[in-house]
Scaffold this motif. Structure first.
Motif, PDB file in Angstrom:
ATOM      1  N   THR A  38      -1.614  74.405 121.705  1.00 46.67           N
ATOM      2  CA  THR A  38      -1.277  73.706 122.943  1.00 46.67           C
ATOM      3  C   THR A  38      -1.364  74.680 124.109  1.00 46.67           C
ATOM      4  N   TYR A  52       1.960  63.814 120.244  1.00 49.08           N
ATOM      5  CA  TYR A  52       0.938  63.147 119.433  1.00 49.08           C
ATOM      6  C   TYR A  52       1.535  61.967 118.707  1.00 49.08           C
ATOM      7  N   GLU A  53       0.732  60.920 118.569  1.00 54.10           N
ATOM      8  CA  GLU A  53       1.077  59.849 117.648  1.00 54.10           C
ATOM      9  C   GLU A  53      -0.193  59.375 116.957  1.00 54.10           C
ATOM     10  N   HIS A  83      -2.235  68.149 110.798  1.00 51.48           N
ATOM     11  CA  HIS A  83      -2.135  67.813 112.221  1.00 51.48           C
ATOM     12  C   HIS A  83      -0.685  67.526 112.570  1.00 51.48           C
ATOM     13  N   MET A  85       2.435  65.843 114.652  1.00 48.84           N
ATOM     14  CA  MET A  85       2.817  64.590 115.303  1.00 48.84           C
ATOM     15  C   MET A  85       4.017  64.871 116.202  1.00 48.84           C
ATOM     16  N   SER A  94      -1.374  72.506 117.178  1.00 48.94           N
ATOM     17  CA  SER A  94      -1.422  71.048 117.060  1.00 48.94           C
ATOM     18  C   SER A  94      -2.237  70.639 115.840  1.00 48.94           C
ATOM     19  N   ILE A 124      -5.735  59.330 116.186  1.00 47.76           N
ATOM     20  CA  ILE A 124      -4.608  60.152 116.633  1.00 47.76           C
ATOM     21  C   ILE A 124      -4.677  60.148 118.157  1.00 47.76           C
ATOM     22  N   TRP A 125      -3.508  60.047 118.798  1.00 45.41           N
ATOM     23  CA  TRP A 125      -3.487  59.989 120.271  1.00 45.41           C
ATOM     24  C   TRP A 125      -2.610  61.097 120.834  1.00 45.41           C
ATOM     25  N   LYS A 126      -3.025  61.578 122.010  1.00 43.47           N
ATOM     26  CA  LYS A 126      -2.367  62.728 122.637  1.00 43.47           C
ATOM     27  C   LYS A 126      -1.957  62.397 124.068  1.00 43.47           C
ATOM     28  N   TRP A 138      -2.374  59.908 128.816  1.00 43.90           N
ATOM     29  CA  TRP A 138      -3.032  59.889 127.500  1.00 43.90           C
ATOM     30  C   TRP A 138      -4.447  60.415 127.671  1.00 43.90           C
TER      31      TRP A 138
ATOM     32  N   GLY B  81      -7.038  63.275 119.203  1.00 41.83           N
ATOM     33  CA  GLY B  81      -6.523  64.276 118.268  1.00 41.83           C
ATOM     34  C   GLY B  81      -7.150  65.649 118.486  1.00 41.83           C
TER      35      GLY B  81
END
Lengths: 148, 82
Positions: A38, A52-53, A83, A85, A94, A124-126, A138, B81
Motif C-alpha cells: 500500500t 478491500y472487499e 490477498h 481483505m 495487499s 476484488i474491489w479496492k 473505488w 485487486g
C-alpha cells in the motif's frame, strides 16, 4: 473459506516469507514473489490507506483457476496467491504472489502473468482513503477512479 | 419474472443498498435481460453497464445465459485487486 493453503483471502496481515516457504520445493531451482504494498500516494494525492472487499466465493474460485492456468502454462512446481481483505495500512502488503519452478525464467514470467490477470479477472474491489479529507474512491483495474 | 440482484463495492455504495428486486420482462430472461432491467431502473449507470460483470450462482456468465427466479445473481463493478 478455502482449504487450499495456496489460495487465501484474509483480513490478517500477509507474511510474504511464509508464502515463499509455501511454494519452495526440492524440485524447484527458484522462487519468485511479487509483493504488492500500500503506497502513500496515488495520482498526485496523499493516500492514508486502502480497504478491500471481494465476492469471496467467486474470488477464491477464480484465484484457484488462475493459479491452475499459470501452473500449466508456465510449468510451475507450485504457486500461491494471498490477498488482503478489509483495511490495509500504508506499507502493508495487499497481495503476495509466489511461484516456484525448475528454472527462473518461467517463475518471473508466471509471477507477472498472475498479478496482471488478478487485477482484471478476479472480483476484488479496492477503496482508497485520502489524506486531504476528500471522499474515498473505488479504484478500477487501470488505477483510475470508477465513476458513472 | 422478479429476481433479486446483489450489489458490491462501488455499486452498493452508489445505490445505497445491498440488493434490489428487478423485474425482467422477457419470457425466458438471460443475464443480458438483467443488465437491461438494471439500466432501466438506474439510467445513470448506462455507461458503466458495459464494464459490469454478472455472476449467477457464483459463476461469471455471458449475456446469453438463461436465468431462473431462484438464481443467486451478483452485479460486479470493475475490479481493483492487487
Amino acid at each position: 473459506m478455502s482449504v487450499d493453503p495456496y489460495i487465501l483471502l484474509t483480513r490478517d496481515q500477509l507474511d510474504a516469507q511464509a508464502v515463499e516457504r509455501l511454494v519452495a520445493d526440492p524440485g524447484a531451482g527458484g522462487v519468485v514473489a511479487f509483493v504488492g504494498l500500500t503506497r502513500d500516494h496515488h495520482l498526485g494525492r496523499g493516500v492514508l490507506g486502502l480497504e478491500y472487499e471481494a465476492h469471496l466465493i467467486l474470488a477464491e474460485k477464480m484465484l484457484a483457476k488462475l493459479r491452475d492456468d499459470a501452473m500449466q502454462r508456465f510449468g510451475l512446481v507450485r504457486a500461491a496467491i494471498h490477498h488482503r481483505m478489509g483495511r490495509v495500512e500504508i506499507g502493508e502488503a495487499s497481495v503476495v504472489i509466489a511461484v516456484s519452478s525448475a528454472h527462473r525464467a518461467a517463475a518471473f514470467d508466471a509471477c507477472r502473468f498472475l498479478i496482471d490477470e488478478l487485477k482484471t479477472t478476479v472480483p476484488i474491489w479496492k477503496k482508497e482513503f485520502y489524506s486531504d479529507g476528500s471522499e474515498p474512491v473505488w479504484v478500477g483495474p487501470d488505477g483510475k477512479p470508477i465513476a458513472v | 419474472m422478479h429476481v433479486t440482484v446483489y450489489y458490491h463495492a462501488f455499486l452498493r455504495e452508489k445505490l445505497g443498498r445491498e440488493s434490489e428486486l428487478l423485474v425482467l420482462l422477457n419470457e425466458s430472461p438471460s443475464a443480458g435481460s438483467i443488465l437491461n432491467a438494471f439500466v432501466a431502473a438506474h439510467p445513470e449507470f448506462t455507461t458503466l453497464a458495459n464494464s459490469l460483470n454478472i455472476a449467477v450462482n457464483d459463476e461469471i456468465v455471458g449475456s446469453e445465459t438463461s436465468i431462473q427466479a431462484s438464481d443467486r445473481i451478483d452485479l460486479l463493478p470493475p475490479y481493483g485487486g492487487g
